[in-house]
Scaffold this motif. Structure first.
Motif, PDB file in Angstrom:
ATOM      1  N   LEU A 470       0.915  -1.268   0.129  1.00 33.95           N
ATOM      2  CA  LEU A 470       0.145  -0.329  -0.248  1.00 33.95           C
ATOM      3  C   LEU A 470       0.757   1.119  -0.247  1.00 33.95           C
ATOM      4  O   LEU A 470       0.748   1.846   0.939  1.00 33.95           O
ATOM      5  CB  LEU A 470      -1.476   0.068   1.325  1.00 33.95           C
ATOM      6  CG  LEU A 470      -2.316   1.077   1.125  1.00 33.95           C
ATOM      7  CD1 LEU A 470      -3.214   0.251   0.077  1.00 33.95           C
ATOM      8  CD2 LEU A 470      -2.808   1.020   1.963  1.00 33.95           C
ATOM      9  N   GLY A 471       1.042   1.228  -1.041  1.00 38.84           N
ATOM     10  CA  GLY A 471       2.718   2.281  -1.073  1.00 38.84           C
ATOM     11  C   GLY A 471       3.177   2.505  -3.266  1.00 38.84           C
ATOM     12  O   GLY A 471       2.478   1.702  -3.914  1.00 38.84           O
ATOM     13  N   TYR A 472       4.433   2.979  -2.970  1.00 34.45           N
ATOM     14  CA  TYR A 472       4.848   2.686  -3.785  1.00 34.45           C
ATOM     15  C   TYR A 472       6.409   3.166  -3.970  1.00 34.45           C
ATOM     16  O   TYR A 472       6.997   2.914  -2.679  1.00 34.45           O
ATOM     17  CB  TYR A 472       4.645   4.291  -4.546  1.00 34.45           C
ATOM     18  CG  TYR A 472       4.931   5.526  -3.806  1.00 34.45           C
ATOM     19  CD1 TYR A 472       6.212   6.401  -3.824  1.00 34.45           C
ATOM     20  CD2 TYR A 472       4.179   6.001  -2.783  1.00 34.45           C
ATOM     21  CE1 TYR A 472       6.765   7.588  -3.137  1.00 34.45           C
ATOM     22  CE2 TYR A 472       4.394   7.632  -2.518  1.00 34.45           C
ATOM     23  CZ  TYR A 472       5.911   7.600  -2.343  1.00 34.45           C
ATOM     24  OH  TYR A 472       6.248   9.048  -1.517  1.00 34.45           O
ATOM     25  N   THR A 473       7.329   2.486  -5.302  1.00 31.69           N
ATOM     26  CA  THR A 473       7.939   2.937  -5.201  1.00 31.69           C
ATOM     27  C   THR A 473       9.237   4.240  -7.094  1.00 31.69           C
ATOM     28  O   THR A 473       7.945   4.185  -7.199  1.00 31.69           O
ATOM     29  CB  THR A 473       8.970   1.233  -5.056  1.00 31.69           C
ATOM     30  OG1 THR A 473      10.694   1.812  -5.638  1.00 31.69           O
ATOM     31  CG2 THR A 473       8.837   0.938  -6.971  1.00 31.69           C
ATOM     32  N   SER A 803       5.037   3.138   2.819  1.00 30.46           N
ATOM     33  CA  SER A 803       4.482   1.948   2.671  1.00 30.46           C
ATOM     34  C   SER A 803       3.473   2.245   3.737  1.00 30.46           C
ATOM     35  O   SER A 803       3.963   3.512   4.252  1.00 30.46           O
ATOM     36  CB  SER A 803       5.245   0.976   2.698  1.00 30.46           C
ATOM     37  OG  SER A 803       4.270   0.012   3.363  1.00 30.46           O
ATOM     38  N   ILE A 804       1.977   2.677   3.145  1.00 29.36           N
ATOM     39  CA  ILE A 804       1.418   2.718   4.626  1.00 29.36           C
ATOM     40  C   ILE A 804       0.279   1.616   5.923  1.00 29.36           C
ATOM     41  O   ILE A 804       0.591   2.389   6.758  1.00 29.36           O
ATOM     42  CB  ILE A 804      -0.065   2.769   3.606  1.00 29.36           C
ATOM     43  CG1 ILE A 804       0.217   4.829   3.245  1.00 29.36           C
ATOM     44  CG2 ILE A 804      -0.919   4.183   4.876  1.00 29.36           C
ATOM     45  CD1 ILE A 804       0.566   5.788   3.487  1.00 29.36           C
ATOM     46  N   THR A 805       0.881   0.777   5.061  1.00 29.25           N
ATOM     47  CA  THR A 805       0.673  -0.380   5.894  1.00 29.25           C
ATOM     48  C   THR A 805       0.645  -1.285   5.103  1.00 29.25           C
ATOM     49  O   THR A 805       0.873  -1.597   3.950  1.00 29.25           O
ATOM     50  CB  THR A 805      -0.964  -0.178   6.410  1.00 29.25           C
ATOM     51  OG1 THR A 805      -0.834  -1.360   7.988  1.00 29.25           O
ATOM     52  CG2 THR A 805      -1.901  -0.802   5.688  1.00 29.25           C
ATOM     53  N   GLY A 806       1.194  -2.805   6.416  1.00 34.86           N
ATOM     54  CA  GLY A 806       1.139  -4.307   5.473  1.00 34.86           C
ATOM     55  C   GLY A 806       0.918  -4.816   5.513  1.00 34.86           C
ATOM     56  O   GLY A 806       0.480  -5.239   7.206  1.00 34.86           O
ATOM     57  N   LEU A 807       0.801  -5.917   4.384  1.00 30.73           N
ATOM     58  CA  LEU A 807      -0.900  -7.689   5.406  1.00 30.73           C
ATOM     59  C   LEU A 807       0.234  -7.953   5.643  1.00 30.73           C
ATOM     60  O   LEU A 807       1.103  -8.440   4.139  1.00 30.73           O
ATOM     61  CB  LEU A 807      -1.889  -7.702   4.184  1.00 30.73           C
ATOM     62  CG  LEU A 807      -2.795  -9.010   5.114  1.00 30.73           C
ATOM     63  CD1 LEU A 807      -2.966  -8.869   6.215  1.00 30.73           C
ATOM     64  CD2 LEU A 807      -3.908  -8.985   4.367  1.00 30.73           C
ATOM     65  N   TYR A 808       1.384  -9.763   5.984  1.00 32.47           N
ATOM     66  CA  TYR A 808       2.000  -9.972   6.084  1.00 32.47           C
ATOM     67  C   TYR A 808       1.705 -11.705   6.233  1.00 32.47           C
ATOM     68  O   TYR A 808       1.961 -12.337   6.781  1.00 32.47           O
ATOM     69  CB  TYR A 808       3.968 -10.103   6.911  1.00 32.47           C
ATOM     70  CG  TYR A 808       3.772  -8.792   6.385  1.00 32.47           C
ATOM     71  CD1 TYR A 808       4.482  -8.570   5.333  1.00 32.47           C
ATOM     72  CD2 TYR A 808       3.248  -7.558   6.874  1.00 32.47           C
ATOM     73  CE1 TYR A 808       5.073  -7.152   4.699  1.00 32.47           C
ATOM     74  CE2 TYR A 808       4.234  -6.200   6.561  1.00 32.47           C
ATOM     75  CZ  TYR A 808       5.295  -6.275   6.016  1.00 32.47           C
ATOM     76  OH  TYR A 808       5.715  -4.829   5.117  1.00 32.47           O
ATOM     77  N   GLU A 809       0.738 -12.144   5.972  1.00 29.61           N
ATOM     78  CA  GLU A 809      -0.430 -13.805   5.858  1.00 29.61           C
ATOM     79  C   GLU A 809      -0.452 -13.302   4.433  1.00 29.61           C
ATOM     80  O   GLU A 809      -1.092 -13.248   4.075  1.00 29.61           O
ATOM     81  CB  GLU A 809      -1.813 -13.654   6.503  1.00 29.61           C
ATOM     82  CG  GLU A 809      -1.897 -14.701   6.997  1.00 29.61           C
ATOM     83  CD  GLU A 809      -1.039 -15.923   7.283  1.00 29.61           C
ATOM     84  OE1 GLU A 809      -1.182 -16.875   6.661  1.00 29.61           O
ATOM     85  OE2 GLU A 809      -0.429 -15.652   8.594  1.00 29.61           O
ATOM     86  N   ASP A 810      -0.130 -14.686   3.993  1.00 30.10           N
ATOM     87  CA  ASP A 810      -0.064 -15.739   2.642  1.00 30.10           C
ATOM     88  C   ASP A 810      -1.603 -16.590   2.284  1.00 30.10           C
ATOM     89  O   ASP A 810      -2.140 -16.083   1.628  1.00 30.10           O
ATOM     90  CB  ASP A 810       1.079 -16.707   2.150  1.00 30.10           C
ATOM     91  CG  ASP A 810       2.312 -16.538   2.077  1.00 30.10           C
ATOM     92  OD1 ASP A 810       1.958 -14.824   2.084  1.00 30.10           O
ATOM     93  OD2 ASP A 810       3.537 -16.877   1.955  1.00 30.10           O
ATOM     94  N   GLY A 811      -2.329 -16.367   3.457  1.00 25.60           N
ATOM     95  CA  GLY A 811      -3.575 -16.653   3.720  1.00 25.60           C
ATOM     96  C   GLY A 811      -4.700 -15.620   3.908  1.00 25.60           C
ATOM     97  O   GLY A 811      -6.545 -16.141   2.997  1.00 25.60           O
ATOM     98  N   LEU A 812      -4.652 -14.440   3.479  1.00 29.04           N
ATOM     99  CA  LEU A 812      -5.417 -14.391   3.704  1.00 29.04           C
ATOM    100  C   LEU A 812      -4.950 -13.562   2.394  1.00 29.04           C
ATOM    101  O   LEU A 812      -4.366 -12.209   1.831  1.00 29.04           O
ATOM    102  CB  LEU A 812      -5.091 -12.714   4.430  1.00 29.04           C
ATOM    103  CG  LEU A 812      -5.855 -13.917   6.239  1.00 29.04           C
ATOM    104  CD1 LEU A 812      -4.947 -12.546   7.416  1.00 29.04           C
ATOM    105  CD2 LEU A 812      -6.673 -14.383   6.262  1.00 29.04           C
ATOM    106  N   PHE A 813      -6.835 -12.415   2.308  1.00 26.72           N
ATOM    107  CA  PHE A 813      -6.658 -11.882   1.177  1.00 26.72           C
ATOM    108  C   PHE A 813      -7.415 -10.114   1.333  1.00 26.72           C
ATOM    109  O   PHE A 813      -7.510 -10.162   2.025  1.00 26.72           O
ATOM    110  CB  PHE A 813      -6.980 -12.210  -0.201  1.00 26.72           C
ATOM    111  CG  PHE A 813      -6.398 -13.352  -0.546  1.00 26.72           C
ATOM    112  CD1 PHE A 813      -5.249 -13.273  -1.818  1.00 26.72           C
ATOM    113  CD2 PHE A 813      -6.541 -14.462   0.223  1.00 26.72           C
ATOM    114  CE1 PHE A 813      -4.621 -14.497  -2.157  1.00 26.72           C
ATOM    115  CE2 PHE A 813      -5.837 -15.872  -0.008  1.00 26.72           C
ATOM    116  CZ  PHE A 813      -4.829 -15.523  -1.258  1.00 26.72           C
TER     117      PHE A 813
END
Length: 883
Positions: A470-473, A803-813
């Motif tokens: 949720l951000g950019y590069t 990056s605003i926030t990050g979700l680090y769980e492969d089984g979640l969408f």
């Protein structure tokens, strides 16, 4: 014997548009609501009136009758006039799951602002019920549902009342209205009606309400005017009827009193598409493909690109375009009404729908243009380099994969570097030299035309790209450099990447998955059949035989380091219309050009078909072979998990003898993907706007389009009896013949083993790109339409990475990222399609609060199996913002 109580519920079912336009509907609405308000105010004995559970009618009415807002508010607040929880009566099988939630969010909050939102998930007319509707209703605090379509009698236990359950276990109290929403439309106390029509209907309702003395009699119809005589009629019926007690009532009162008086434990689970008592229009998913495709594009742009991008913008100091989004969502809600998105309308109405969708897409592109430009300018100021491009990840999950972008340069060579200076691998998929045109320069001698040098437009693919969650590069572009790896034609018969090989041999295509060495020969074929149906339903023509494509022609094979394409063409001779098909005349050529593309990093095959349809009255499908033999179940996604459906419908054996309203054909809707899964191999198709599939032997048959010219037609092979829709006039729909050029896109994932739910949802996310790009440049000011205009830049500097926030769980969408409805907090909705509960690993400096779909605090920071959880990110860690 105690009397049975008949709850007579006056209502109007208000179609926003249909065989009439939305302008017709709104003109009629103003007149009818004027009259209704007067009747309710003047007659206190008129208990109440249901206005189809829609808030859109309130909005439309108040545009032309703003002086009546308080009169309307008082009636809604006192529960004399019922609106909500919907904004419009949305089809639940043809739109994105998030669109259903937004429809209810605007509906519930809009109705409550007017005094009250009806506590009924009211579904009087939509063509089948999504398996997650109970869970979604519960998320809004809605505990009851009333529906007409989708139930088989043998699913009931002798009662119209039952518990309806979603895959995550959420339940609502439900009632099916077996006689539809109009049995009391012409209610009166005359003997002919009382004994000839009303008594037989009530006796029929008694038989399906064995454990309740309460009978529900909806008393209304399409666009009907309030029946002023109902209070008097009720008195007259009670005076003459010794079997039934009649009361004017509403749906909330009926459900509360009925469920308090008796207990109903029968539970019905999941998607409801039964065809016994009401028509479901199983094949409406392929009607007016152009509308389905445009809506799919519009939903994707808003939900998965604009709103997350605007959320990034909000957190760096830009204005969130909420007012624009309110307007755009309400335009979409009109499109999502069941007839509208179904495409079963007059040509005039469908033209309006198309223009509405085009408008929303333009607005979305324009808003993204502004946000990208403002953020990129701030980054340029920070890095002090004008030759940059920003890659925005609009998902809270970190992105690592391929990026497709368009860049403009002065020379054909392009060098791309990360902000850290690392050279990035790049393939040019397409490159064009464009004239720079001329510009006008104002001088002392007057306006002068000055030639502008030309430049290059390049579509590029960059594999192995990493973009923060949720951000950019930021990338740096260096013109005149780079390896000039251009996708170009070579004398070859196959393409491949590390996952797949596609080969052309003897006029057909084969597909091999490298890991398991699973090969499918002749894996794509086209099928054409007559369509003797109408805008609601496909209908086979008696005696007609399908026409299949035969050997094709290889047009080109193109290679680069990271992208590979194979292009073929098939030509089929078809009858030009139904008359020619009946006479066996097949002399109209239909050519289909197919482009198959493999990209480095991607675990699926991209497929694109292009054709120019000049044939009428037919259905056209692509048959994709799978490695699964004798399948029993097909699988797709619906809502927040997989859905399992039978390949063969056992009810097809005797549906006519049992009097079903429509054949229960095993043709199903697609949300994102559908396929066959087994331990011996799997194949899934991920679609963009293609909304219908059937399993034919071992193949997935995707309906590309239907071509029909009538709104309604009597006595179809799979739908006996009257025409659906308007019955006393033949409405021709020449636009629905779908003449002209069309494109169809989907992706295929092949495996030698059983694909897991998380693998399928991951591929769906990857196929429908969750990123956007923007180049800081002045060569071209038309690709991004607002680039040529001057705009303010509220932010001076921003870092090169964010990056605003990050979700680090492969089984979640993630199904949505947006601003909260009531303040500047962010809302993220996470779902879990797997069989196990998962904790939320969400990194953020914000205070995280679990909330319900009304965005009010409720729940925990976990996601149950096959469920979803909404999270509020409170800006600055302010817990007090959530109430």
């Amino acid at each position: 014997m105690s009397k049975k109580r008949v709850y007579v519920v006056p209502h109007s079912h208000w179609d926003r548009e249909w065989y009439f336009t939305i302008e017709d509907s709104n003109l009629l609405l103003a007149e009818n609501l004027d009259h209704l308000i007067r009747i309710l105010e003047e007659n206190s004995e008129y208990h109440g009136y249901i206005f189809d559970a829609q808030v859109s009618v309130v909005d439309e009415y108040l545009k032309v009758r703003p002086m009546n807002v308080e009169r309307l508010r008082q009636l809604i607040k006192s529960k004399r006039l019922f609106v909500g929880p919907w904004y419009t009566q949305a089809d639940s099988l043809l739109v994105d799951k998030e669109s259903l939630i937004r429809n209810l969010l605007y509906g519930v909050k809009g109705a409550k602002e007017m005094g009250h939102s009806m506590n009924i998930g009211y579904l009087p007319d939509i063509f089948g019920q999504n398996q997650y509707l109970p869970s979604i209703f519960k998320g809004f605090g809605i505990t009851n549902a009333i529906l007409q379509r989708g139930i088989y009698k043998d699913e009931l236990d002798g009662n119209t009342n039952f518990l309806w359950s979603s895959p995550d276990g959420s339940q609502v109290r439900a009632n099916v209205i077996p006689l539809g929403y109009g049995p009391g439309k012409f209610l009166n106390a005359e003997n002919e009606f009382h004994y000839g029509r009303l008594q037989p209907m009530l006796k029929k309702l008694e038989k399906v309400n064995q454990d309740s003395d309460n009978l529900l009699l909806p008393a209304g119809g399409d666009q009907v005017l309030v029946r002023e005589h109902f209070p008097q009629t009720i008195k007259q019926l009670n005076e003459k009827d010794d079997r039934y007690e009649y009361i004017l009532s509403d749906y909330e009162t009926f459900m509360n009193e009925t469920w308090e008086a008796a207990s109903f434990s029968n539970t019905i689970e999941g998607e409801l598409i039964g065809t016994e008592g009401s028509r479901i229009h199983n094949t409406i998913g392929s009607q007016r493909y152009d509308i389905k495709k445009l809506n799919d594009e519009a939903e994707h742009k808003i939900i998965h690109q604009l709103e997350p991008l605007a959320s990034i913008g909000l957190r760096v100091g830009l204005r969130y375009p909420q007012e624009w989004l309110d307007l755009m969502w309400k335009e979409l809600f009109d499109v999502h009404a069941h007839d509208s998105i179904g495409g079963c309308n007059s040509d005039d109405t469908n033209q309006d729908i198309v223009q509405r969708l085009v408008k929303v897409k333009r607005q979305t592109d324009g808003l993204m243009n502004l946000l990208k430009k403002q953020i990129t300018e701030a980054v340029r100021n920070e890095v002090n380099d004008p030759d940059i491009a920003l890659i925005f990840n609009t998902s809270p999950k970190p992105y690592n994969g391929g990026i497709k972008a368009v860049f403009f340069t002065n020379s054909p060579g392009i060098g791309i570097h990360s902000i850290d200076g690392e050279a990035l691998k790049c393939s040019i998929m397409k490159q064009d030299y464009l004239s720079g045109g001329k510009k006008i320069v104002v001088t002392a001698e007057g306006d002068q035309e000055v030639e502008i040098p030309g430049y290059y437009r390049s579509e590029v693919y960059i594999p192995h790209s990493e973009v923060p969650a949720l951000g950019y590069t930021t990338w740096k572009l260096v013109t005149g450099q780079g390896n000039n790896d251009i996708l170009s034609s070579r004398p070859d018969h196959s393409i491949g990447n590390r996952h797949y090989v596609v080969e052309w041999s003897n006029g057909s295509l084969s597909l091999t998955e490298r890991a398991s060495n699973t090969t499918i020969e002749d894996f794509i074929q086209f099928e054409d059949t007559a369509d003797a149906g109408d805008s609601y339903d496909y209908s086979p023509l008696p005696g007609d035989q399908p026409v299949f494509s035969k050997e094709g022609e290889l047009l080109s094979v193109d290679h680069s380091h990271s992208v590979h394409r194979l292009t073929v063409r098939h030509t089929i001779l078809l009858p030009i219309d139904l008359s020619a098909r009946k006479q066996g005349q097949a002399d109209q050529p239909l050519s289909i050009t197919t482009v198959i593309e493999l990209r480095e990093d991607e675990e699926f095959i991209r497929v694109k078909h292009t054709l120019n349809n000049t044939v009428r009255d037919h259905r056209f499908r692509v048959l994709v072979k799978t490695p699964v033999t004798n399948p029993i179940w097909s699988y797709g996604d619906q809502g927040y998990s997989l859905i399992q459906r039978p390949v063969v419908s056992e009810r097809m054996v005797n549906w006519r003898e049992l009097g079903y309203k429509e054949a229960p054909v095993p043709i199903y809707k697609v949300e994102q993907f559908a396929g066959l899964l087994s331990e011996r191999g799997s194949l899934a198709a991920f679609t963009k706007g293609i909304k219908e599939y059937e399993i034919v032997k071992s193949s997935i048959a995707l309906t590309l389009f239907r071509s029909v010219g009538l709104l309604g037609r009597d006595d179809l092979m799979w739908r006996p009896g009257r025409a659906s829709g308007i019955n006393n006039k033949v409405v021709t729909t020449p636009d629905a013949q779908m003449q002209g050029e069309m494109t169809f896109e989907y992706a295929l994932q092949l495996s030698g083993s059983e694909l897991r739910a998380e693998e399928l949802f991951e591929s769906a996310d990857r196929y429908k790109e969750r990123y956007v790009t923007y180049q800081h440049q002045q060569l071209n000011t038309f690709e991004e339409r607002l680039d040529r205009f001057e705009i303010p830049y509220p932010i001076n500097k921003l870092p090169a990475k964010l990056s605003i926030t990050g979700l680090y769980e492969d089984g979640l969408f993630v199904s949505t990222v947006k601003k909260a409805h009531d303040n500047d907090d962010l809302i993220i909705r996470v779902y879990n399609p797997t069989e196990v509960k998962r904790a939320l690993d969400l990194s953020s400096s914000d205070h995280l609060v679990a909330v319900n779909l009304k965005e009010e605090a409720e729940g925990e920071l976990v996601v149950e199996a096959k469920s979803f959880q909404t999270i509020r990110l409170c800006a600055g860690g302010n817990k007090n913002e959530v109430n």
